[in-house]
Design a protein around this motif. Structure first.
Motif, PDB file in Angstrom:
ATOM      1  N   MET A 233      11.627  34.402  16.737  1.00 50.52           N
ATOM      2  CA  MET A 233      12.088  33.571  15.623  1.00 50.52           C
ATOM      3  C   MET A 233      13.590  33.393  15.676  1.00 50.52           C
ATOM      4  O   MET A 233      14.304  34.242  16.204  1.00 50.52           O
ATOM      5  N   ILE A 234      14.038  32.288  15.096  1.00 46.12           N
ATOM      6  CA  ILE A 234      15.469  32.059  14.909  1.00 46.12           C
ATOM      7  C   ILE A 234      15.641  31.540  13.486  1.00 46.12           C
ATOM      8  O   ILE A 234      14.887  30.652  13.058  1.00 46.12           O
ATOM      9  N   ALA A 235      16.605  32.088  12.761  1.00 45.26           N
ATOM     10  CA  ALA A 235      16.799  31.675  11.370  1.00 45.26           C
ATOM     11  C   ALA A 235      17.181  30.201  11.321  1.00 45.26           C
ATOM     12  O   ALA A 235      18.015  29.743  12.109  1.00 45.26           O
ATOM     13  N   PRO A 236      16.595  29.438  10.411  1.00 41.29           N
ATOM     14  CA  PRO A 236      16.924  28.022  10.315  1.00 41.29           C
ATOM     15  C   PRO A 236      18.338  27.818   9.777  1.00 41.29           C
ATOM     16  O   PRO A 236      18.824  28.610   8.979  1.00 41.29           O
ATOM     17  N   ASP A 237      19.000  26.769  10.241  1.00 44.01           N
ATOM     18  CA  ASP A 237      20.355  26.452   9.781  1.00 44.01           C
ATOM     19  C   ASP A 237      20.532  24.933   9.820  1.00 44.01           C
ATOM     20  O   ASP A 237      19.550  24.201   9.971  1.00 44.01           O
ATOM     21  N   GLU A 238      21.763  24.473   9.731  1.00 46.45           N
ATOM     22  CA  GLU A 238      22.008  23.020   9.691  1.00 46.45           C
ATOM     23  C   GLU A 238      21.436  22.320  10.924  1.00 46.45           C
ATOM     24  O   GLU A 238      20.952  21.192  10.845  1.00 46.45           O
ATOM     25  N   THR A 239      21.510  22.983  12.079  1.00 41.46           N
ATOM     26  CA  THR A 239      20.953  22.400  13.309  1.00 41.46           C
ATOM     27  C   THR A 239      19.457  22.131  13.120  1.00 41.46           C
ATOM     28  O   THR A 239      18.939  21.078  13.510  1.00 41.46           O
ATOM     29  N   LYS A 264      16.990  27.612   3.197  1.00 38.81           N
ATOM     30  CA  LYS A 264      18.268  28.337   3.280  1.00 38.81           C
ATOM     31  C   LYS A 264      18.123  29.815   2.910  1.00 38.81           C
ATOM     32  O   LYS A 264      18.979  30.629   3.230  1.00 38.81           O
ATOM     33  N   THR A 265      17.028  30.160   2.245  1.00 40.13           N
ATOM     34  CA  THR A 265      16.818  31.584   1.905  1.00 40.13           C
ATOM     35  C   THR A 265      16.198  32.346   3.074  1.00 40.13           C
ATOM     36  O   THR A 265      16.058  33.556   3.024  1.00 40.13           O
ATOM     37  N   LEU A 266      15.806  31.628   4.105  1.00 43.01           N
ATOM     38  CA  LEU A 266      15.086  32.256   5.214  1.00 43.01           C
ATOM     39  C   LEU A 266      16.046  32.843   6.244  1.00 43.01           C
ATOM     40  O   LEU A 266      16.206  32.336   7.347  1.00 43.01           O
ATOM     41  N   ARG A 267      16.726  33.899   5.838  1.00 45.49           N
ATOM     42  CA  ARG A 267      17.631  34.599   6.747  1.00 45.49           C
ATOM     43  C   ARG A 267      17.382  36.081   6.562  1.00 45.49           C
ATOM     44  O   ARG A 267      17.027  36.532   5.480  1.00 45.49           O
TER      45      ARG A 267
END
Ligand code: SF4
Lengths: 468, 200
Positions: A233-239, A264-267
């Protein structure tokens, strides 16, 4: 309580907590199907008189068996044809959306989902295919399942599961030019081993990961399974958000805002604890290639074929000896001197538009070395179309490469795209197992940049080698 | 799947240990697309030999297989269980099973009864000296009985309960259907569906 990304996504999907020995029941947001692992699942449904619970969360595509030439003709191989026809019948009978051969949305299942915007952060995604881990690049919990689990998800849209452990893969620093996501993941697997991720969900993090494009992140997560991990997994961001926005199945309007606020809470929380952590220095990485018969047997391109005698671990030494015998390689041979017969650019690891662009950029105005064949197989028909709109097909064709239709192709050679016995390939796919690309075939896993440079020089090479 | 309480059938002595799933059903049979009809693949390598036990009367009609230790090791293929059941076996008796095979058996309704090796030997002797002896496998009291022989077997409680109730994985999950529906009622409305989009 502070939690990791994987734990957050898990918790959000628990339909029912198991007590004692009983597993949790997890809801599945998206179920992807292809022709190889689904037939018996459908047969099981029929035998038990069951229906598909959520056809609207299920989508199928033909990929493993499809030919990449003459796709308007019937499939010659009877086993392949039966599997494809069976999928068509099953989708018709159970009312499922299918993208068959020739359809504009057809392609490798792990290319199709993200491309349609069906893969989104925080979702649970499953498929009867181990490289489902690809979708984890969006911050989804995505993993491969077996055929009886496929049947289970079709019937119930849930899976009974026990929680995974979590491992952080920290990749910090700056990648040097010519070093790609593929090199990162090959280096990770070489470091932790093909069993190192067993029982874990890997979370890739750190500055080098944050700088990767969405497609590069998919390349990394795709190969999590080759480290034995259940998912990556990779945390979602602006990309991530920018990649999803505007895709056919992406939320829009007020839904978009609500979705992004949640995403945005998915970190992973700052003080959350992983069960294990690994560190990789991105600055140190160089183009990586495999020399053996599992994806963990890899080295920087500048190295030489290892000498099994120098490997102290008994199991690894024996494995290396066997691998070298199969690969027809001598210890001490510089990897750059290894001559290949075939270059394969494609697969769910590296068959996306950025991969094709990167390779085209290297090969533009040059020619595939004599005696070498290069197969370019886009991951989906959309990718193929986009590449053609950008003129990439011309670049490859002018260089003497073959421009094919979309599918898994030589990644596993279930269709006619195979290596002959003893033939050697540089391949952008994910598995260099004995016989994977054809009986007796020898596979070196490489990045698209290395694949293109290798096609030009005829020996394993990086783009920088073309300048001298 | 069918509930299992007790079964009586012809016992087949298979004097082999380490029967892995490749031997139970070779890989070539995995190419099929059906979920049934794997009986011809069962022990395909051995059945080519006319002396093989399943080619002998009365063992041909066997439904209780009595095998050596480490039955069902190797590749995880579920086809191994399908092939045994399609052939007509309801029970395999062995002193030790491959883990995945045992798990797959419980899920499909095949009883993997773990007996002591000494009891397996006694069963072998009995079935060989008196071919066709009916063997009764009773899941309620966990015994294998044949003539005067009574051999206790082990099976984990959870699997035993499922077999007695005839609950496959899906049926088990569907007991929680109301909870699944509840969950579905609370999902975010913006989550994607695969419903075809209107053409643009
Ligand atoms: S491209 Fe290769 S790894 Fe990916 S889904 Fe197809 S066969 Fe599997």
């Amino acid at each position: 309580m502070s939690r990791t990304l994987a734990e957050k996504v898990w918790e959000a999907h628990v339909v029912r907590h198991g007590s004692g020995a009983e597993p949790d029941l997890l809801y599945i947001d998206l179920h992807l199907l292809h022709e190889v692992t689904s037939p018996q699942a459908f047969d099981g449904l029929r035998l038990a008189n069951r229906k598909v619970r959520r056809p609207d969360l299920t989508i199928a595509t033909e990929d493993h068996n499809v030919p990449t030439v003459d796709i308007d003709k019937p499939i010659a191989d009877p086993v392949s044809r039966t599997q494809v026809e069976t999928l068509r019948r099953n989708c018709a009978e159970f009312g499922l959306r299918l993208h068959p051969m020739g359809d504009v949305e057809q392609g490798i299942v792990h290319v199709v989902g993200p491309q349609l915007g069906l893969t989104q952060p925080g979702m649970t995604v499953v498929c009867g295919d181990s490289h489902t881990s690809t979708h984890g690049a969006f911050g989804a919990l995505a993993f491969g399942i077996g055929t009886s689990e496929v049947e289970h998800v079709l019937a119930t849209q849930t899976l009974p599961l026990r929680p995974f452990k979590t491992m952080a893969i920290n990749v910090d620093g700056e990648l040097r030019p010519g070093v790609t996501a593929k090199d990162i993941i090959l280096a990770v697997i070489a470091k932790i081993g093909t069993g190192g991720g067993q029982g874990y969900v890997l979370e890739y993090r750190g500055s080098a990961i944050e700088k990767l494009s969405m497609e590069a992140r998919m390349t990394v997560c795709n190969m999590s399974i080759e480290a034995g991990a259940r998912a990556g997994m990779i945390a979602p961001d602006e990309t991530t958000f920018a990649y999803i926005e505007g895709r056919p199945h992406a939320p829009s309007g007020a839904d978009w805002d609500a979705a992004v606020a949640y995403w945005k809470t998915l970190r992973t929380d700052d003080d959350a604890k992983f069960d294990a952590e690994v560190h990789i220095d991105a600055d140190e990485l160089t183009p990586f290639v495999t020399w053996g018969t599992n994806p963990g047997q890899g080295l920087p391109l500048g190295a030489s074929v290892p000498d099994p005698e120098q490997i102290s671990d008994e199991t690894e030494r024996v494995a290396a000896e066997k691998a070298l015998a199969y690969m027809g390689l001598q210890p001490g041979t510089p990897l750059r001197d290894i001559r290949v017969d075939t270059v394969f650019l494609g697969s769910c690891t590296n068959g996306r538009i950025e991969d094709l662009r990167a390779a085209a950029d290297v090969i533009k105005g040059k020619h595939v070395a004599s005696g070498v064949r290069m197969l370019v197989v886009p991951g989906s028909m959309r990718v193929r179309k986009q590449a053609e709109d950008e003129g990439l097909d011309k670049v490859f064709l002018d260089a003497g490469a073959e421009w094919r239709q979309a599918g898994c192709s030589m990644c596993l050679g279930m269709n006619p795209d195979q290596l002959a016995p003893g033939e050697r390939s540089a391949s952008t796919s994910n598995r260099n197992f004995e016989g994977r690309q054809g009986k007796g075939g020898r596979t070196h896993l490489v990045s698209p940049l290395v694949a293109a440079a290798t096609a030009v020089r005829g020996t394993l090479s990086a783009p920088a080698d073309l300048e001298n | 799947m069918e509930a299992f309480t007790t079964h009586t059938g012809v016992g087949v002595p298979l004097r082999r240990s380490n029967v892995d799933t490749d031997q139970i059903i070779p890989a070539v049979y995995l190419k099929r697309v059906s979920r049934t009809g794997f009986e011809d693949g069962l022990f395909a390598g051995w059945r080519a030999d006319e002396h093989f036990i399943l080619n002998q009367e009365p063992f041909k009609a066997g439904s209780v297989l009595v095998a050596g230790p480490d039955f069902g090791t190797g590749s995880s293929r579920e086809h191994a269980v399908w092939a045994l059941m399609d052939y007509g076996f309801r029970v395999v008796v062995s002193a030790r099973f491959g883990d995945i095979f045992r798990g797959n058996s419980g899920k499909q309704g095949l009883v993997a009864a773990q007996c002591s090796q000494s009891d397996v030997e006694l069963l072998w002797k009995l079935l060989e000296s008196e071919p066709g002896t009916p063997v009764t496998v009773d899941l309620t009291d966990k015994t294998v009985r044949a003539k005067d022989l009574v051999a206790p077997f082990e099976i984990d409680d959870y699997t035993r309960w499922r077999l007695l109730e005839g609950l496959d994985d899906i049926a088990l999950t569907l007991r929680h259907e109301p909870e699944i529906s509840d969950y579905e009622g609370n999902r975010q409305t913006w989550l994607p569906t695969t419903d075809p989009l209107p053409a643009v």
